[in-house]
Scaffold this motif. Structure first.
Motif, PDB file in Angstrom:
ATOM      1  N   VAL A 105       0.826  -1.199   0.000  1.00 30.48           N
ATOM      2  CA  VAL A 105       0.000   0.000   0.000  1.00 30.48           C
ATOM      3  C   VAL A 105       0.866   1.257   0.000  1.00 30.48           C
ATOM      4  CG1 VAL A 105      -1.787   1.262   1.252  1.00 30.48           C
ATOM      5  CG2 VAL A 105      -1.880  -1.211   1.143  1.00 30.48           C
ATOM      6  N   ASP A 106       1.996   1.214   0.687  1.00 36.14           N
ATOM      7  CA  ASP A 106       2.893   2.378   0.698  1.00 36.14           C
ATOM      8  C   ASP A 106       3.268   2.799  -0.717  1.00 36.14           C
ATOM      9  OD1 ASP A 106       2.778   2.225   3.400  1.00 36.14           O
ATOM     10  OD2 ASP A 106       4.872   1.691   3.724  1.00 36.14           O
ATOM     11  N   ASP A 107       3.523   1.826  -1.585  1.00 37.10           N
ATOM     12  CA  ASP A 107       3.883   2.139  -2.971  1.00 37.10           C
ATOM     13  C   ASP A 107       2.733   2.890  -3.660  1.00 37.10           C
ATOM     14  OD1 ASP A 107       6.363   0.766  -2.817  1.00 37.10           O
ATOM     15  OD2 ASP A 107       5.338  -1.131  -3.171  1.00 37.10           O
ATOM     16  N   ALA A 108       1.515   2.406  -3.439  1.00 34.54           N
ATOM     17  CA  ALA A 108       0.356   3.038  -4.055  1.00 34.54           C
ATOM     18  C   ALA A 108       0.175   4.460  -3.544  1.00 34.54           C
ATOM     19  CB  ALA A 108      -0.896   2.205  -3.776  1.00 34.54           C
ATOM     20  N   LEU A 109       0.363   4.659  -2.258  1.00 31.25           N
ATOM     21  CA  LEU A 109       0.210   5.993  -1.688  1.00 31.25           C
ATOM     22  C   LEU A 109       1.269   6.948  -2.230  1.00 31.25           C
ATOM     23  CD1 LEU A 109      -0.521   4.980   2.009  1.00 31.25           C
ATOM     24  CD2 LEU A 109      -2.143   6.018   0.406  1.00 31.25           C
ATOM     25  N   ARG A 110       2.502   6.472  -2.339  1.00 30.92           N
ATOM     26  CA  ARG A 110       3.581   7.336  -2.836  1.00 30.92           C
ATOM     27  C   ARG A 110       3.346   7.743  -4.291  1.00 30.92           C
ATOM     28  NH1 ARG A 110       7.036   4.128   0.528  1.00 30.92           N
ATOM     29  NH2 ARG A 110       7.247   2.584  -1.113  1.00 30.92           N
ATOM     30  N   LEU A 111       2.752   6.848  -5.077  1.00 30.29           N
ATOM     31  CA  LEU A 111       2.498   7.134  -6.490  1.00 30.29           C
ATOM     32  C   LEU A 111       1.219   7.935  -6.710  1.00 30.29           C
ATOM     33  CD1 LEU A 111       3.467   3.727  -8.127  1.00 30.29           C
ATOM     34  CD2 LEU A 111       4.484   5.948  -8.663  1.00 30.29           C
ATOM     35  N   GLY A 112       0.432   8.115  -5.660  1.00 32.07           N
ATOM     36  CA  GLY A 112      -0.852   8.779  -5.829  1.00 32.07           C
ATOM     37  C   GLY A 112      -1.871   7.896  -6.512  1.00 32.07           C
ATOM     38  N   ALA A 113      -1.702   6.573  -6.392  1.00 36.16           N
ATOM     39  CA  ALA A 113      -2.635   5.638  -7.033  1.00 36.16           C
ATOM     40  C   ALA A 113      -4.000   5.702  -6.359  1.00 36.16           C
ATOM     41  CB  ALA A 113      -2.086   4.217  -6.969  1.00 36.16           C
ATOM     42  N   ASP A 114      -5.023   5.323  -7.103  1.00 38.60           N
ATOM     43  CA  ASP A 114      -6.391   5.358  -6.603  1.00 38.60           C
ATOM     44  C   ASP A 114      -6.850   4.013  -6.059  1.00 38.60           C
ATOM     45  OD1 ASP A 114      -7.000   8.145  -7.510  1.00 38.60           O
ATOM     46  OD2 ASP A 114      -6.548   7.235  -9.452  1.00 38.60           O
ATOM     47  N   ALA A 115      -6.102   2.958  -6.335  1.00 33.84           N
ATOM     48  CA  ALA A 115      -6.469   1.632  -5.843  1.00 33.84           C
ATOM     49  C   ALA A 115      -5.270   0.697  -5.957  1.00 33.84           C
ATOM     50  CB  ALA A 115      -7.651   1.061  -6.627  1.00 33.84           C
ATOM     51  N   LEU A 116      -5.348  -0.386  -5.217  1.00 38.68           N
ATOM     52  CA  LEU A 116      -4.346  -1.448  -5.265  1.00 38.68           C
ATOM     53  C   LEU A 116      -4.977  -2.662  -5.939  1.00 38.68           C
ATOM     54  CD1 LEU A 116      -1.424  -1.676  -3.913  1.00 38.68           C
ATOM     55  CD2 LEU A 116      -2.519  -3.234  -2.303  1.00 38.68           C
ATOM     56  N   SER A 117      -4.193  -3.390  -6.733  1.00 42.04           N
ATOM     57  CA  SER A 117      -4.691  -4.576  -7.433  1.00 42.04           C
ATOM     58  C   SER A 117      -3.824  -5.783  -7.102  1.00 42.04           C
ATOM     59  CB  SER A 117      -4.682  -4.326  -8.946  1.00 42.04           C
ATOM     60  OG  SER A 117      -4.886  -5.523  -9.675  1.00 42.04           O
ATOM     61  N   VAL A 118      -4.474  -6.907  -6.834  1.00 44.49           N
ATOM     62  CA  VAL A 118      -3.760  -8.161  -6.574  1.00 44.49           C
ATOM     63  C   VAL A 118      -4.400  -9.276  -7.388  1.00 44.49           C
ATOM     64  CG1 VAL A 118      -2.975  -7.538  -4.259  1.00 44.49           C
ATOM     65  CG2 VAL A 118      -5.191  -8.648  -4.544  1.00 44.49           C
ATOM     66  N   HIS A 119      -3.632 -10.313  -7.659  1.00 40.41           N
ATOM     67  CA  HIS A 119      -4.084 -11.444  -8.479  1.00 40.41           C
ATOM     68  C   HIS A 119      -4.174 -12.679  -7.590  1.00 40.41           C
ATOM     69  CE1 HIS A 119      -3.809 -13.596 -12.594  1.00 40.41           C
ATOM     70  NE2 HIS A 119      -4.124 -14.518 -11.688  1.00 40.41           N
ATOM     71  N   LEU A 120      -5.305 -13.366  -7.655  1.00 46.84           N
ATOM     72  CA  LEU A 120      -5.519 -14.591  -6.889  1.00 46.84           C
ATOM     73  C   LEU A 120      -5.964 -15.706  -7.806  1.00 46.84           C
ATOM     74  CD1 LEU A 120      -5.956 -16.254  -4.269  1.00 46.84           C
ATOM     75  CD2 LEU A 120      -8.253 -15.234  -4.155  1.00 46.84           C
ATOM     76  N   ASN A 121      -5.234 -16.814  -7.799  1.00 48.29           N
ATOM     77  CA  ASN A 121      -5.620 -18.004  -8.555  1.00 48.29           C
ATOM     78  C   ASN A 121      -6.206 -19.024  -7.585  1.00 48.29           C
ATOM     79  OD1 ASN A 121      -4.822 -17.183 -11.171  1.00 48.29           O
ATOM     80  ND2 ASN A 121      -2.693 -17.591 -10.679  1.00 48.29           N
ATOM     81  N   VAL A 122      -7.527 -19.123  -7.593  1.00 52.50           N
ATOM     82  CA  VAL A 122      -8.218 -20.038  -6.690  1.00 52.50           C
ATOM     83  C   VAL A 122      -8.088 -21.460  -7.229  1.00 52.50           C
ATOM     84  CG1 VAL A 122     -10.429 -20.643  -5.645  1.00 52.50           C
ATOM     85  CG2 VAL A 122      -9.842 -18.229  -6.019  1.00 52.50           C
TER      86      VAL A 122
END
Length: 264
Positions: A105-122
């Motif tokens: 999340v720190d990376d997203a905040l530093r970049l001014g991103a609006d959301a974080l995305s992750v990939h999950l393979n169920v």
């Protein structure tokens, strides 16, 4: 002495989610450009910058990118939202389905991103590790009021059909229970099946593009919207096209029919 109990709102998260949707209709057209880490370069560096500008001018609501390219693309985004993708594996690896966290999340905040995305393979061999990492990221997103998009797919040794409605519904359910604010998943084969999946989800469901399956981009978009999905999050259908801008404009017309198609 009595003290007033003040409840904290999700105003920060709500504001960021609002920046991911250019129209107040609850729908999204998101361009996924996170493939280069997995597949290798999708185009030249100069053309990548041009691609960003093209999809922005065509009206895309947001783009998904990894940290390195996101840092270099900030100036090209215009009014588009930025979703920082923090999951990775490569096609050169032994276990391509074994996604691991490469950001926070720190990376997203530093970049001014609006959301974080992750990939999950169920269903993947490393599902327990992926679940643990995503759970930790979801907690951090809640602390910092950062929206979380989970790309949840049925994928692994026991999965013979990644578009099977029951498996897609399960993947969506896992994303919901982990704390996602948006979920991106596979199309389940028909409008009726996808409608049933959407009905089980209290959060917006976005349809992924993936490899071409014989349907046109307009058919994919129309089926998704008719099934009640909140929009589309596509990559290859866009950046592999000879006219990425036209593809995005066609998706925007489907997702945001009341919005002006003028250049933003």
């Amino acid at each position: 002495m009595e003290f007033e109990v003040v409840e904290l709102s999700d105003s920060g998260k709500e504001r960021r989610l609002g920046r991911l949707c250019s129209v107040d209709d609850g729908r999204y057209v998101i361009v996924a450009l996170d493939h280069s880490l997995t597949m290798g370069p999708i185009t030249s560096a100069d053309n990548f910058d041009k691609l960003i500008r093209t999809v922005a001018e065509a009206g895309a609501d947001a783009v998904i990118m990894h940290r390195g390219r996101a840092k270099r693309a900030i100036g090209q985004l215009g009014e588009m939202g930025l979703i920082l993708h923090v999951s990775a594996s490569t096609s050169a690896g032994v276990h391509g389905d074994a996604k691991t966290a490469v950001g926070c999340v720190d990376d997203a905040l530093r970049l001014g991103a609006d959301a974080l995305s992750v990939h999950l393979n169920v269903g993947s061999d490393t599902e327990p590790t992926q679940l643990r990492e995503i759970g930790e990221l979801a907690s951090a997103c809640d602390r910092w009021q950062m929206p979380l998009l989970i790309m949840a797919y049925p994928r692994g040794p026991q999965v013979t059909d990644e578009h099977d409605p029951q498996r897609v519904a399960h993947a969506v359910s896992v994303a919901v229970d982990l704390g996602a604010d948006l979920v991106k998943t596979n199309y389940a084969g028909s409008v009726a099946a996808m409608s049933e999946i959407v009905a089980t989800s209290p959060i917006p469901v976005l349809v992924a593009g993936g490899a071409a399956d014989g349907r046109s981009i307009e058919q994919i978009g129309d089926d998704a919207i008719r099934s009640g999905c909140a929009g589309l999050a596509m990559g290859r259908q866009i950046f592999e096209s000879e006219s990425p801008g036209e593809v995005v404009r066609s998706l925007v017309a489907l997702a945001h029919p009341k919005r002006s198609q003028s250049v933003r």
